[in-house]
Design an enzyme around this catalytic site. Structure first.
Site, PDB file in Angstrom:
ATOM      1  CG  ASP A   1       2.342 116.197 102.643  1.00 36.70           C
ATOM      2  OD1 ASP A   1       2.348 117.001 101.675  1.00 36.70           O
ATOM      3  OD2 ASP A   1       1.537 116.280 103.592  1.00 36.70           O
ATOM      4  CB  SER A   2       2.366 116.132  96.879  1.00 38.28           C
ATOM      5  OG  SER A   2       3.721 116.451  96.651  1.00 38.28           O
TER       6      SER A   2
ATOM      7  CG  ASP B   1       5.646 118.748 102.946  1.00 39.03           C
ATOM      8  OD1 ASP B   1       5.586 119.684 103.756  1.00 39.03           O
ATOM      9  OD2 ASP B   1       4.819 118.559 102.027  1.00 39.03           O
TER      10      ASP B   1
ATOM     11  CE  LYS C   1       5.655 122.220 101.829  1.00 42.30           C
ATOM     12  NZ  LYS C   1       4.330 121.879 102.408  1.00 42.30           N
TER      13      LYS C   1
ATOM     14  CD  GLU D   1      -0.200 120.762 104.451  1.00 41.07           C
ATOM     15  OE1 GLU D   1      -1.336 120.830 104.947  1.00 41.07           O
ATOM     16  OE2 GLU D   1       0.055 120.087 103.437  1.00 41.07           O
TER      17      GLU D   1
ATOM     18  CD  GLU E   1      -1.126 123.851  97.764  1.00 40.99           C
ATOM     19  OE1 GLU E   1      -0.286 123.564  98.643  1.00 40.99           O
ATOM     20  OE2 GLU E   1      -1.735 122.992  97.099  1.00 40.99           O
TER      21      GLU E   1
HETATM   22  O1  KIV Z   1       3.528 118.379  99.248  1.00 38.12           O
HETATM   23  C1  KIV Z   1       3.758 119.205  98.347  1.00 38.12           C
HETATM   24  O2  KIV Z   1       4.109 118.858  97.220  1.00 38.12           O
HETATM   25  C2  KIV Z   1       3.588 120.612  98.647  1.00 38.12           C
HETATM   26  C3  KIV Z   1       3.728 121.583  97.530  1.00 38.12           C
HETATM   27  C4  KIV Z   1       2.566 121.534  96.643  1.00 38.12           C
HETATM   28  C5  KIV Z   1       4.005 122.952  98.014  1.00 38.12           C
HETATM   29  O3  KIV Z   1       3.329 120.949  99.770  1.00 38.12           O
END
Ligand code: KIV
Length: 270
Positions: free
Chosen positions: A42-43, A81, A111, A113, A180
């Site tokens: 989600d980055s 994510d 994934k 959080e 992280e």
């Molecule tokens: O969203 C993302 O890119 C992440 C990584 C930094 C692990 O969660």
């Protein structure tokens, strides 16, 4: 593609490699370079969509990126994510959102959080056949609680809490854990304690694998965190290429003859 089992087989013997990718060209590059896991993070919110944080990213935006990455990836495992508030509020909605990434977009796992609120959900998703990668330490979706992106697990109490949550998520069935921005000795302890692989970002060298944001790793972003490393200068390359293009057009050097179609007598067209 590497499965959850392959990742477990690598654990402790060979480092696991993970990079983010948010579109087909980046996914091709990452996959062809032999990365084990592509994370559609989600980055994407900060790196590509122009948001200040990851919070505005929607399930539709993620789904579109996961689809693009999965269509371009042949070998790597694809982890989607889950964006802010798309999970953890209502169980059936969380299952539907996570399931969409596998059913419709070609991801192999999701994934989350993680925190106390994701232990039961992790168990539920795993029971349903949706592999879950947990994520502890700095969880950027909590930016408003942190007031920024500070290192986590820096007191004994906080470190104990991360270790406890890591165990809880492993017990709930998570197949791996991202750590992280935590002290490397804490990452070493968590790695030692868990059977499932830990994948670190800003967590030192003792994790079972490493992950970076693609745009940081290739040098596409202007700024990247101190724990990241730029392995290339893609931004510099792109800038030089675009400047060359502008100059060639302005000087009428482009298009040259080899870039143009032969002149055709218009009458021949009819
Ligand atoms: O969203 C993302 O890119 C992440 C990584 C930094 C692990 O969660």
């Amino acid at each position: 593609m590497p499965t959850v089992r392959d990742l477990h087989a690598k654990t402790g013997s060979e480092p696991i490699t993970m990079l983010t990718a948010y579109d087909a060209p980046a996914a091709e590059v990452v996959d062809e370079a032999g990365v084990d896991v592509v994370l559609v993070g989600d980055s994407v919110g900060n790196t590509e969509l122009g948001y200040e944080t990851t919070l505005p990213v929607t399930v539709d935006e993620m789904a579109s990126r996961v689809g693009a990455v999965s269509r371009a990836t042949e070998d790597a495992m694809i982890v989607a994510d889950m964006p802010f508030l798309s999970y953890g509020v209502d169980e059936s909605e969380s299952v539907a959102n996570a399931g969409r990434m596998l059913k419709e977009e070609g991801a192999h796992a999701v994934k989350l959080e993680s925190g106390p609120h994701t232990v039961d959900l992790t168990e539920k998703l795993v029971q349903l056949g949706i592999p879950v990668m947990a994520h502890l330490g700095l969880t950027p979706q909590h930016v408003n609680q942190y007031g920024g992106y500070p290192r986590q697990g820096t007191t004994q109490k906080a470190a104990d809490r991360i270790l406890e949550l890591a165990r809880d998520h492993e017990d709930a069935g998570a197949f791996s854990l991202v750590l992280e921005h935590v002290p490397s000795n804490l990452a070493a302890d968590v790695t030692e304690e868990l059977d499932v692989p830990t994948i670190g970002i800003g967590a030192g060298p003792h994790c079972d694998g490493q992950v970076l944001v693609f745009n940081d790793a290739v040098g596409l972003t202007e700024w990247s965190p101190s724990f990241s490393k730029q392995f290339g200068d893609v931004r510099g390359e792109m800038t030089a290429a675009v400047e060359d293009y502008v100059s060639a057009v302005e000087k009428r050097e482009f298009p040259a003859e080899e870039h143009s179609h032969e002149e055709t007598d218009l009458e021949d067209l009819y």
